[in-house]
Scaffold this active site. Structure first.
Site, PDB file in Angstrom:
ATOM      1  N   ARG A  63       7.530   0.373  72.950  1.00 12.64           N
ATOM      2  CA  ARG A  63       6.552   0.181  71.872  1.00 12.64           C
ATOM      3  C   ARG A  63       7.023  -0.803  70.817  1.00 12.64           C
ATOM      4  O   ARG A  63       6.214  -1.330  70.047  1.00 12.64           O
ATOM      5  CB  ARG A  63       6.160   1.533  71.270  1.00 12.64           C
ATOM      6  CG  ARG A  63       5.069   2.203  72.088  1.00 12.64           C
ATOM      7  CD  ARG A  63       4.821   3.618  71.655  1.00 12.64           C
ATOM      8  NE  ARG A  63       5.693   4.531  72.353  1.00 12.64           N
ATOM      9  CZ  ARG A  63       5.888   5.794  72.005  1.00 12.64           C
ATOM     10  NH1 ARG A  63       5.259   6.287  70.956  1.00 12.64           N
ATOM     11  NH2 ARG A  63       6.694   6.570  72.699  1.00 12.64           N
ATOM     12  N   GLU A 100      18.539  14.385  73.660  1.00 13.35           N
ATOM     13  CA  GLU A 100      18.558  15.843  73.507  1.00 13.35           C
ATOM     14  C   GLU A 100      19.312  16.470  74.699  1.00 13.35           C
ATOM     15  O   GLU A 100      20.151  17.338  74.532  1.00 13.35           O
ATOM     16  CB  GLU A 100      17.112  16.335  73.457  1.00 13.35           C
ATOM     17  CG  GLU A 100      16.976  17.716  72.864  1.00 13.35           C
ATOM     18  CD  GLU A 100      15.523  18.130  72.801  1.00 13.35           C
ATOM     19  OE1 GLU A 100      14.633  17.265  72.868  1.00 13.35           O
ATOM     20  OE2 GLU A 100      15.294  19.352  72.688  1.00 13.35           O
TER      21      GLU A 100
HETATM   22  P1  AMP Z   1      14.532   8.667  67.922  1.00 12.31           P
HETATM   23  O1  AMP Z   1      15.597   8.048  68.778  1.00 12.31           O
HETATM   24  O2  AMP Z   1      14.625  10.164  67.847  1.00 12.31           O
HETATM   25  O3  AMP Z   1      14.481   8.047  66.526  1.00 12.31           O
HETATM   26  O4  AMP Z   1      13.157   8.397  68.651  1.00 12.31           O
HETATM   27  C1  AMP Z   1      12.644   7.149  68.683  1.00 12.31           C
HETATM   28  C2  AMP Z   1      11.572   6.911  69.706  1.00 12.31           C
HETATM   29  O5  AMP Z   1      10.975   8.099  70.230  1.00 12.31           O
HETATM   30  C3  AMP Z   1      10.486   6.122  69.025  1.00 12.31           C
HETATM   31  O6  AMP Z   1      10.641   4.769  69.364  1.00 12.31           O
HETATM   32  C4  AMP Z   1       9.202   6.725  69.525  1.00 12.31           C
HETATM   33  O7  AMP Z   1       8.657   5.851  70.479  1.00 12.31           O
HETATM   34  C5  AMP Z   1       9.562   8.049  70.151  1.00 12.31           C
HETATM   35  N1  AMP Z   1       9.125   9.223  69.361  1.00 12.31           N
HETATM   36  C6  AMP Z   1       9.944  10.181  68.839  1.00 12.31           C
HETATM   37  N2  AMP Z   1       9.257  11.135  68.194  1.00 12.31           N
HETATM   38  C7  AMP Z   1       7.954  10.774  68.272  1.00 12.31           C
HETATM   39  C8  AMP Z   1       6.724  11.353  67.779  1.00 12.31           C
HETATM   40  N3  AMP Z   1       6.685  12.492  67.072  1.00 12.31           N
HETATM   41  N4  AMP Z   1       5.579  10.695  68.041  1.00 12.31           N
HETATM   42  C9  AMP Z   1       5.591   9.551  68.748  1.00 12.31           C
HETATM   43  N5  AMP Z   1       6.694   8.976  69.255  1.00 12.31           N
HETATM   44  C10 AMP Z   1       7.877   9.569  69.023  1.00 12.31           C
END
Ligand code: AMP
Length: 175
Positions: A63, A100
């Site tokens: 994205r 996770e």
């Molecule tokens: P993180 O590594 O936990 O910061 O997750 C980042 C990626 O996970 C982002 O680029 C999003 O595409 C996806 N993501 C995580 N949580 C969500 C959410 N609640 N809604 C949509 N996309 C999410």
């Protein structure tokens, strides 16, 4: 800026229990459908970083590609894809990070950038910050990440606190 952010916020759709129970998924497809919102999102991010002498946009698969490409066009600069493992055809450098459950890895072409290049990293959403930190560490191996931008930040997950102080972190809509 406040009015613009309000408009963008209103176009992001909440999808409960996706992709699994308990997750409130922030769906950007509705914000992409609307031409005005898409333009506003790209223009607002551009305005924040326009004086930072950006040489390349690095978009995080997948994205980050969506917002990264119009930003590269606006900055009149090149685009570097930060990809999932084994997608890039030439020699890569990679960075591993924790999920996770288990580990993941992101990669860029080894010959894409040079140390003095000033990079704006782009993704759609900052959650726990794991992906963003890995992208910053990856870019730091070969170039100078000056900023990282998101359309959405989930503040309660504390992602921002994980990111290094020397990289400017900007998010448009905070939850
Ligand atoms: P993180 O590594 O936990 O910061 O997750 C980042 C990626 O996970 C982002 O680029 C999003 O595409 C996806 N993501 C995580 N949580 C969500 C959410 N609640 N809604 C949509 N996309 C999410």
């Amino acid at each position: 800026m406040e009015e613009k952010i309000k408009k963008i916020r209103s176009m992001i759709r909440d999808v409960p229990d996706f992709p699994k129970k308990g997750i409130l998924f922030k769906d950007i497809t509705t914000a992409l459908l609307d031409a005005q919102t898409l333009k506003l999102s790209v223009d607002c991010i551009y305005d924040v970083f326009k004086d930072k002498k950006i040489d390349y946009i690095a978009g995080i698969e997948s994205r980050g590609f969506i917002y990264g490409m119009p930003l590269a066009y606006k900055f009149n600069c090149g685009f570097v894809p930060i990809r999932k493992p084994n997608k890039l055809p030439c020699e890569v450098i990679s960075e591993e990070y924790d999920l996770e459950y288990g580990k993941d890895r992101i990669e860029i072409h080894k010959d894409a950038l040079k140390k003095t290049d000033r990079i704006l990293i782009v993704d759609d959403l900052l959650a726990t910050g794991g992906t963003a930190l890995a992208a910053i560490n990856l870019i730091k191996k070969v170039a100078n990440p000056v900023g990282i931008s998101f359309v959405i930040e989930l503040e309660n997950l504390g992602g921002r606190q994980k990111l290094p102080q020397d990289v400017e972190v900007f998010s448009l809509v905070k939850y």
